[in-house]
Enzyme design. Sequence first.
Site, PDB file in Angstrom:
ATOM      1  N   GLN A   1       0.841  -1.202   0.000  1.00  0.00           N
ATOM      2  CA  GLN A   1       0.000   0.000   0.000  1.00  0.00           C
ATOM      3  C   GLN A   1       0.879   1.256   0.000  1.00  0.00           C
ATOM      4  O   GLN A   1       1.739   1.420   0.855  1.00  0.00           O
ATOM      5  CB  GLN A   1      -0.927   0.024   1.214  1.00  0.00           C
ATOM      6  CG  GLN A   1      -1.972   1.139   1.137  1.00  0.00           C
ATOM      7  CD  GLN A   1      -2.858   1.206   2.364  1.00  0.00           C
ATOM      8  OE1 GLN A   1      -2.393   1.559   3.449  1.00  0.00           O
ATOM      9  NE2 GLN A   1      -4.134   0.887   2.199  1.00  0.00           N
TER      10      GLN A   1
ATOM     11  N   TYR B   1      -5.818  10.997   4.097  1.00  0.00           N
ATOM     12  CA  TYR B   1      -4.430  11.278   3.752  1.00  0.00           C
ATOM     13  C   TYR B   1      -4.355  12.122   2.471  1.00  0.00           C
ATOM     14  O   TYR B   1      -5.367  12.537   1.931  1.00  0.00           O
ATOM     15  CB  TYR B   1      -3.637   9.975   3.641  1.00  0.00           C
ATOM     16  CG  TYR B   1      -3.589   9.231   4.956  1.00  0.00           C
ATOM     17  CD1 TYR B   1      -3.178   9.868   6.124  1.00  0.00           C
ATOM     18  CD2 TYR B   1      -3.994   7.902   5.053  1.00  0.00           C
ATOM     19  CE1 TYR B   1      -3.152   9.212   7.347  1.00  0.00           C
ATOM     20  CE2 TYR B   1      -3.977   7.230   6.276  1.00  0.00           C
ATOM     21  CZ  TYR B   1      -3.563   7.893   7.412  1.00  0.00           C
ATOM     22  OH  TYR B   1      -3.543   7.244   8.623  1.00  0.00           O
TER      23      TYR B   1
ATOM     24  N   ARG C   1      -7.809   2.555  -2.909  1.00  0.00           N
ATOM     25  CA  ARG C   1      -8.679   2.591  -1.726  1.00  0.00           C
ATOM     26  C   ARG C   1      -9.245   3.987  -1.526  1.00  0.00           C
ATOM     27  O   ARG C   1      -8.543   4.989  -1.698  1.00  0.00           O
ATOM     28  CB  ARG C   1      -7.912   2.148  -0.483  1.00  0.00           C
ATOM     29  CG  ARG C   1      -8.858   1.786   0.674  1.00  0.00           C
ATOM     30  CD  ARG C   1      -8.159   1.195   1.855  1.00  0.00           C
ATOM     31  NE  ARG C   1      -9.117   0.430   2.657  1.00  0.00           N
ATOM     32  CZ  ARG C   1      -9.016   0.259   3.971  1.00  0.00           C
ATOM     33  NH1 ARG C   1      -8.004   0.787   4.636  1.00  0.00           N
ATOM     34  NH2 ARG C   1      -9.922  -0.455   4.612  1.00  0.00           N
TER      35      ARG C   1
ATOM     36  N   GLY D   1      -9.689  -7.638   8.950  1.00  0.00           N
ATOM     37  CA  GLY D   1      -8.608  -7.003   9.682  1.00  0.00           C
ATOM     38  C   GLY D   1      -8.510  -7.465  11.116  1.00  0.00           C
ATOM     39  O   GLY D   1      -7.706  -8.324  11.482  1.00  0.00           O
ATOM     40  N   ARG D   2      -9.374  -6.900  11.967  1.00  0.00           N
ATOM     41  CA  ARG D   2      -9.300  -7.166  13.400  1.00  0.00           C
ATOM     42  C   ARG D   2      -9.393  -8.649  13.743  1.00  0.00           C
ATOM     43  O   ARG D   2      -8.694  -9.139  14.638  1.00  0.00           O
ATOM     44  CB  ARG D   2     -10.416  -6.387  14.113  1.00  0.00           C
ATOM     45  CG  ARG D   2     -10.158  -4.879  14.159  1.00  0.00           C
ATOM     46  CD  ARG D   2     -11.417  -4.084  14.475  1.00  0.00           C
ATOM     47  NE  ARG D   2     -12.119  -3.688  13.261  1.00  0.00           N
ATOM     48  CZ  ARG D   2     -13.229  -2.940  13.245  1.00  0.00           C
ATOM     49  NH1 ARG D   2     -13.753  -2.531  14.386  1.00  0.00           N
ATOM     50  NH2 ARG D   2     -13.790  -2.611  12.110  1.00  0.00           N
TER      51      ARG D   2
END
Length: 387
Positions: free
Chosen positions: A120, A192, A244, A335-336
């Site tokens: 990424q 970002y 993304r 993810g988690r």
Amino acid sequence: MYAHVYNILSKYNLMKVGKKMIALDTALTFRRGLTLKNRVVMAPMTTRMSFYDGVVTQDELKYYSLRTGEVGAVITAAANVQEGGKGWEGELSVSSDEFIPSLSRLASTIKRNGTKAILQLFHAGRMTDSKILRGVQPVSSSAIAAERPNAEIPRALTEDEIFGVIEDFKKATQRAIQAGFDGVEIHGANTYLIQQFFSPHSNRREDQWGGSLEKRFNFINQLVDAVIAVVDNSEVKDFIVGYRFSPEEYEEPGIKITDTFYLIDKLADKRLDYLHISLGDFKKVSASEDFKEKSILQYVNEKINGRIPLIGVGDIRTKQDAEDTLTNAELVAVGRSLIIDPHWTSKVLEGKEDLIRRVLADQDREELVVENGILEFLKLMMPDRLR
């Protein structure tokens, strides 16, 4: 034919089996030829495990090694493409050729048992500070501070610097190829720099890079085309490019769901291999009163309309969650659940859900390499699953 592999397969699946019948263990082949062995992807998550200079550590390799081999692909934590784009300590870097050796170790660690490795790429923009940047002022599309405590006012990038950022994304893509990754993901989400150019909150420019929706898209448009060109002009085979995005912002003015429809409509027609939505919950509903009848994921999927694979994400805990996500996406990012149980994927695919670890005990953190940024992330996002 090569450019239409996905579309042909997608239309066949829709007509013959219906999207609700896509199984998690079904392979998927992207337009550039790369095949994932199943529909589960490890979501990109901040680890803060790299050295101060961005070099991969042994702990980082161990962390990824524990969680690879079963998923179809692993998307790494964000790697900055230039020193001024660093967002936090312990962050991966791909900002110069000196990082290629350690990135190669990371790629080879991930690429076990057929799992694909995706790096990424990002630039933090205003979502950093002068302390992280060793005294240098953060930059952004405009000199507007983020709406968060103690946010610093960034310096607006000059036009030459904007082209310089695009050039650094191109160089980072070439380094990812050299390091042996199977693809890159352009991180245009989570507020970002790339998102900052698209957002009416952070972008107040009055030149070709800002103002109207079309001009706020210009940076993304040129950056994505530049990265795609690097891949298509190289000799690398089966190397994919994803993007993304975050669908909404809470700021006023900020990105609304209608802005995102414009964004994905443009991106879906490019030679990208996939789009990846950023959501905390795959069932999340829009903040807009005009789009509350369906989940954001469903609206986005309908807008894409089969033109490009979509990765759905957001608090995937069970096989049912993953399958529900696949009714509106082609891939599901976990993810988690993979942090807590690195073998979540095999247990789900083999019908052994009763064996999945659901909470993280203090005594298991060292074994699972859950520390630094990962532990902070869990405390913030899922304190109910810590013991």
